[in-house]
Each structure stands twice: as structure tokens, then as C-alpha cells.
Design a protein around this motif. Structure first.
Motif, PDB file in Angstrom:
ATOM      1  N   LYS A  93       0.836  -1.206   0.000  1.00  0.00           N
ATOM      2  CA  LYS A  93       0.000   0.000   0.000  1.00  0.00           C
ATOM      3  C   LYS A  93       0.870   1.255   0.000  1.00  0.00           C
ATOM      4  N   GLU A  94       1.921   1.244   0.807  1.00  0.00           N
ATOM      5  CA  GLU A  94       2.814   2.402   0.868  1.00  0.00           C
ATOM      6  C   GLU A  94       3.538   2.605  -0.461  1.00  0.00           C
ATOM      7  N   GLN A  95       3.952   1.513  -1.093  1.00  0.00           N
ATOM      8  CA  GLN A  95       4.627   1.624  -2.387  1.00  0.00           C
ATOM      9  C   GLN A  95       3.680   2.196  -3.435  1.00  0.00           C
ATOM     10  N   ALA A  96       2.437   1.757  -3.407  1.00  0.00           N
ATOM     11  CA  ALA A  96       1.446   2.299  -4.337  1.00  0.00           C
ATOM     12  C   ALA A  96       1.238   3.787  -4.079  1.00  0.00           C
ATOM     13  N   ARG A  97       1.184   4.175  -2.817  1.00  0.00           N
ATOM     14  CA  ARG A  97       1.012   5.592  -2.469  1.00  0.00           C
ATOM     15  C   ARG A  97       2.215   6.406  -2.916  1.00  0.00           C
ATOM     16  N   VAL A  98       3.433   5.864  -2.739  1.00  0.00           N
ATOM     17  CA  VAL A  98       4.650   6.558  -3.175  1.00  0.00           C
ATOM     18  C   VAL A  98       4.613   6.763  -4.688  1.00  0.00           C
ATOM     19  N   GLU A  99       4.210   5.730  -5.430  1.00  0.00           N
ATOM     20  CA  GLU A  99       4.128   5.858  -6.883  1.00  0.00           C
ATOM     21  C   GLU A  99       3.101   6.922  -7.271  1.00  0.00           C
ATOM     22  N   GLU A 100       1.984   6.937  -6.565  1.00  0.00           N
ATOM     23  CA  GLU A 100       0.947   7.939  -6.824  1.00  0.00           C
ATOM     24  C   GLU A 100       1.493   9.348  -6.574  1.00  0.00           C
ATOM     25  N   LEU A 101       2.194   9.516  -5.444  1.00  0.00           N
ATOM     26  CA  LEU A 101       2.763  10.822  -5.113  1.00  0.00           C
ATOM     27  C   LEU A 101       3.856  11.234  -6.097  1.00  0.00           C
ATOM     28  N   GLN A 102       4.633  10.262  -6.573  1.00  0.00           N
ATOM     29  CA  GLN A 102       5.667  10.572  -7.566  1.00  0.00           C
ATOM     30  C   GLN A 102       5.019  11.055  -8.858  1.00  0.00           C
ATOM     31  N   ALA A 106       5.580  14.702 -10.461  1.00  0.00           N
ATOM     32  CA  ALA A 106       5.998  14.905 -11.853  1.00  0.00           C
ATOM     33  C   ALA A 106       5.046  15.880 -12.550  1.00  0.00           C
ATOM     34  N   THR A 107       3.743  15.732 -12.293  1.00  0.00           N
ATOM     35  CA  THR A 107       2.753  16.646 -12.884  1.00  0.00           C
ATOM     36  C   THR A 107       2.988  18.072 -12.390  1.00  0.00           C
ATOM     37  N   LEU A 108       3.194  18.222 -11.081  1.00  0.00           N
ATOM     38  CA  LEU A 108       3.445  19.553 -10.525  1.00  0.00           C
ATOM     39  C   LEU A 108       4.736  20.161 -11.062  1.00  0.00           C
ATOM     40  N   ASN A 109       5.787  19.353 -11.205  1.00  0.00           N
ATOM     41  CA  ASN A 109       7.046  19.853 -11.765  1.00  0.00           C
ATOM     42  C   ASN A 109       6.846  20.317 -13.204  1.00  0.00           C
ATOM     43  N   GLN A 110       6.049  19.588 -13.967  1.00  0.00           N
ATOM     44  CA  GLN A 110       5.769  19.984 -15.346  1.00  0.00           C
ATOM     45  C   GLN A 110       4.998  21.303 -15.373  1.00  0.00           C
ATOM     46  N   GLN A 111       4.036  21.430 -14.448  1.00  0.00           N
ATOM     47  CA  GLN A 111       3.287  22.690 -14.365  1.00  0.00           C
ATOM     48  C   GLN A 111       4.204  23.850 -14.005  1.00  0.00           C
ATOM     49  N   VAL A 112       5.146  23.627 -13.083  1.00  0.00           N
ATOM     50  CA  VAL A 112       6.106  24.670 -12.722  1.00  0.00           C
ATOM     51  C   VAL A 112       6.953  25.046 -13.932  1.00  0.00           C
ATOM     52  N   ASP A 113       7.432  24.043 -14.664  1.00  0.00           N
ATOM     53  CA  ASP A 113       8.229  24.311 -15.863  1.00  0.00           C
ATOM     54  C   ASP A 113       7.426  25.106 -16.887  1.00  0.00           C
ATOM     55  N   ASP A 114       6.172  24.704 -17.095  1.00  0.00           N
ATOM     56  CA  ASP A 114       5.316  25.404 -18.059  1.00  0.00           C
ATOM     57  C   ASP A 114       5.091  26.851 -17.640  1.00  0.00           C
ATOM     58  N   LEU A 115       4.794  27.049 -16.344  1.00  0.00           N
ATOM     59  CA  LEU A 115       4.570  28.409 -15.851  1.00  0.00           C
ATOM     60  C   LEU A 115       5.853  29.247 -15.910  1.00  0.00           C
ATOM     61  N   SER A 116       6.993  28.618 -15.629  1.00  0.00           N
ATOM     62  CA  SER A 116       8.272  29.334 -15.715  1.00  0.00           C
ATOM     63  C   SER A 116       8.536  29.773 -17.144  1.00  0.00           C
ATOM     64  N   GLU A 117       8.271  28.886 -18.077  1.00  0.00           N
ATOM     65  CA  GLU A 117       8.463  29.208 -19.495  1.00  0.00           C
ATOM     66  C   GLU A 117       7.509  30.328 -19.912  1.00  0.00           C
TER      67      GLU A 117
END
Length: 159
Positions: A93-102, A106-117
């Protein structure tokens, strides 16, 4: 003529044959006393039987102790197995949660990159607009009359 021991033994055998088959084959003290079989062989046999019973009881106690320990250890092993199964489930369950959070990260990092650009482009556009506005003000302050065509052409030359 038979000896006392032979007579005692024959009496013992007779009593043994008369016993019901569901009863024990060993004579009781009462039976031996009743038959008059107080010979040394009978007394020795009874003593050997008593010693044998005591030894059997002692051996049974010795056997019971390791069996009790074995049962305790089996119970502990079952508890450990259950704990391991529970921990494995929790880990999955914890591994599944970690994968979900990762994935979310990744989505949030992409949004930050898009907003920075987007911000970088907007900043560049603002700088160009500022430069164009500054050039226009320079021309006006110098007394040069500009028309919208000159201003547009200046803007195009900058790009």
C-alpha cells in the motif's frame, strides 16, 4: 512334588487366565496376596513393575516439556507469519502511495516548468514592449513626430 515357587506360579497363571479379557493382565497386589504368592520372584516382579511405571511417568513428563515448548514456538511462528503478511500488505500500500505521489510530483514539476516558461516569455515580451516604449518616448522627447507606422516598424525591427 512342586516347589513353593512353582505352586505360586501355577496359582498366578490360573488367576491370570480367569481374568476378564478387558482387565489388565498384570495381577493386583490384592490378587497376589490372596493367592499366597509372596515369593521373592513375585515381590521382585512387583518392584520391577513399580519402577517401570515410575520411569514411564518420568519419561512422559520429560516428553511433555519439549512438546509444550514446541507448541509455544509453533504459536509464535504463526504470529510471526501473520505479522509478516500484515507488514507486506502495508508495504504494498505504501509503495502504491509513493508511486501515486511521484506521479503527482511529476505533474506539478511539469506545471512549474510550463509556468516558468510562460513567465519567461511574458517577461521577454514586456522587456521588448518596454524597449519599444522607451524608444518611442525618446523620439517624442527629441521632437521627432512619429506616426503609428514608424512605431510599428520600430517594433518589427527589434524582433
Amino acid at each position: 512334588m512342586p516347589t513353593d515357587t512353582e505352586m505360586d506360579m501355577s496359582e498366578f497363571m490360573r488367576l491370570t487366565k480367569e481374568k476378564d479379557t478387558s482387565e489388565s493382565m498384570m495381577p493386583t497386589d490384592k490378587e497376589i496376596d490372596m493367592s499366597g504368592a509372596n515369593s521373592k520372584a513375585c515381590v521382585d516382579g512387583l518392584q520391577a513393575q513399580k519402577e517401570c511405571q515410575e520411569l514411564n511417568q518420568h519419561l512422559q513428563r520429560q516428553l511433555n516439556q519439549p512438546q509444550e515448548v514446541l507448541h509455544e514456538k509453533e504459536a509464535e511462528a504463526a504470529t510471526c507469519k501473520q505479522t509478516v503478511a500484515t507488514l507486506r500488505d502495508a508495504l504494498k500500500k505504501e509503495q502504491a502511495r509513493v508511486e501515486e505521489l511521484q506521479g503527482e510530483l511529476a505533474t506539478l514539476n511539469q506545471q512549474v516548468d510550463d509556468l516558468s516558461e510562460k513567465l519567461r516569455r511574458k517577461s521577454e515580451d514586456s522587456a521588448e514592449d518596454y524597449a519599444s516604449s522607451f524608444f518611442y518616448l525618446f523620439l517624442v522627447s527629441c521632437g521627432v513626430v512619429t506616426t503609428p507606422v514608424v512605431f510599428i516598424s520600430c517594433k518589427c525591427l527589434k524582433k
